[in-house]
Design a protein around this motif. Structure first.
Motif, short mmCIF file in Angstrom:
data_model
loop_
_atom_site.label_atom_id
_atom_site.label_comp_id
_atom_site.label_asym_id
_atom_site.label_seq_id
_atom_site.Cartn_x
_atom_site.Cartn_y
_atom_site.Cartn_z
N LEU A 66 32.84 36.84 41.72
CA LEU A 66 33.43 36.17 40.57
C LEU A 66 34.08 37.16 39.61
O LEU A 66 35.17 36.91 39.08
N ILE A 67 33.42 38.30 39.38
CA ILE A 67 34.01 39.32 38.50
C ILE A 67 35.34 39.81 39.07
O ILE A 67 36.35 39.89 38.36
N PHE A 73 37.25 38.28 41.31
CA PHE A 73 38.21 37.19 41.40
C PHE A 73 38.83 36.86 40.05
O PHE A 73 40.05 36.73 39.92
N VAL A 74 37.99 36.78 39.03
CA VAL A 74 38.50 36.47 37.69
C VAL A 74 39.39 37.60 37.18
O VAL A 74 40.46 37.36 36.59
N PHE A 75 38.97 38.85 37.40
CA PHE A 75 39.80 39.97 36.99
C PHE A 75 41.15 39.93 37.71
O PHE A 75 42.20 40.15 37.08
N LEU A 95 42.74 37.34 38.95
CA LEU A 95 43.56 36.23 38.44
C LEU A 95 44.18 36.58 37.09
O LEU A 95 45.39 36.39 36.88
N PHE A 96 43.38 37.09 36.16
CA PHE A 96 43.90 37.43 34.84
C PHE A 96 44.89 38.58 34.92
O PHE A 96 45.91 38.58 34.21
#
Length: 329
Positions: free
Chosen positions: A300-301, A303-305, A307-308
């Motif tokens: 998640l870390i 993936f979110v990084f 994406l942003f």
């Protein structure tokens, strides 16, 4: 003899035969193109689903169980593994150490790689040899690098201690991997030796793609070397730098094998990362459900990084690439 003439309704005239044939040919061509695309993509999609999507889904599923890795998970605990995770001082320390490694990589390793790339982009005698020399460590596997530096930083008998004694700094008593206060900087030193050559080659490729006419025009206008670098080279090198930062951050988040070979996370968890903690619980303590929760958080870390970063940092680069591709079509 009366002959009946059948009139077609207004607006319902049959299309000419050539037009119908062209439409049928276009439809068949589209079907063939879609079949070809599907045939080429299907094997890759199957592999991606089997090797990426299914393991991610399975890790998310097992993270909801207390499971030792044998048989099928049965003891459902819900989000207890995640609650335990964020109450664990070791895992919270992993997050902090990961942040420190990211900050050092972006703030020290990448500028050093950029400086070396700018230097080796000049007309120097033997620059091809230096490029090869600096890139060579990246070719070595992380395991070989870890074993090599374990011997170099061995207490008392290692090459590093002998060099310190030779230059009169042996009294500093640096313990390298053996002390909680020096292990993380030493690990970062090994990381820099291993990976800066890769980023240097990226920057060299970006520097060589900058048109020389632009730099010559800036020089004619009176810009000095530093002004040309700051106002011309650096902005044009922006896309390469952004990709380099992205790769460096993702690599620091997922760092495992180099740490495992050199320190195994010690001493006293002072060099442990999320990946090392996950391995410890999953393959040493057989708490696979808890290890799966760590893997989900890592995913998640990252993936979110990603994406942003793509949305707010790489957006202009990606829009330019899509626009140019559409223009070529």
């Amino acid at each position: 003899m009366a002959v009946s003439v059948r009139k077609s309704a207004p607006g319902r005239e049959a299309a000419p035969a050539p037009a119908r044939h062209r439409r049928a040919a276009r439809s068949q061509r589209r079907l063939r193109e879609r079949a070809t695309i599907t045939a080429f993509l299907l094997p890759a999609l199957v592999l991606f689903a089997a090797l990426v999507l299914l393991p991610v889904v399975f890790a998310l599923y097992t993270s909801l169980f207390r499971w030792g890795g044998f048989g099928w998970p049965e003891e459902f605990v819900g989000l207890d593994n995640f609650v335990r995770l964020f109450q664990d001082e070791v895992f919270l320390g992993d997050l902090w150490r990961g942040f420190v490694l990211i900050a050092l990589s972006v703030g020290v390793q990448l500028p050093f790689a950029l400086a070396m790339a700018v230097l080796l982009n000049q007309r120097l005698r033997g620059r091809a040899f230096y490029r090869l020399l600096f890139f060579a460590p990246y070719v070595l596997s992380e395991v070989i690098t870890g074993v090599l530096f374990t011997m170099i930083f061995a207490p008392d008998s290692g090459l590093a201690d002998h060099i310190m004694d030779a230059v009169g700094l042996g009294g500093l008593g640096i313990t390298w991997f053996a002390s909680s206060s020096t292990v993380l900087p030493t690990v970062f030193l090994v990381m820099t030796w291993k990976y800066f050559g890769f980023h240097m080659i990226l920057y060299l490729a970006g520097l060589q793609s900058i048109p020389k006419d632009v730099l010559e025009a800036a020089s004619i206008d009176g810009a000095g070397a530093w002004q040309r670098f700051r106002h011309v080279t650096l902005p044009l090198l922006g896309p390469t730098i952004r990709i380099s930062v992205f790769l460096s951050v993702i690599g620091a988040i997922q760092l495992f094998d180099l740490i495992w070979v050199t320190t195994a996370g010690g001493p006293v968890h002072s060099s442990e990362t999320m990946a090392v903690t996950m391995f410890q619980f999953g393959f040493k303590r057989y708490q696979v459900g808890y290890a799966s929760a760590i893997s989900v958080v890592m995913f998640l870390i990252s993936f979110v990084f990603a994406l942003f970063y793509q949305r707010y940092v790489l957006r202009r680069d990606l829009e330019g690439a899509v626009t140019s591709m559409r223009g070529r079509r």
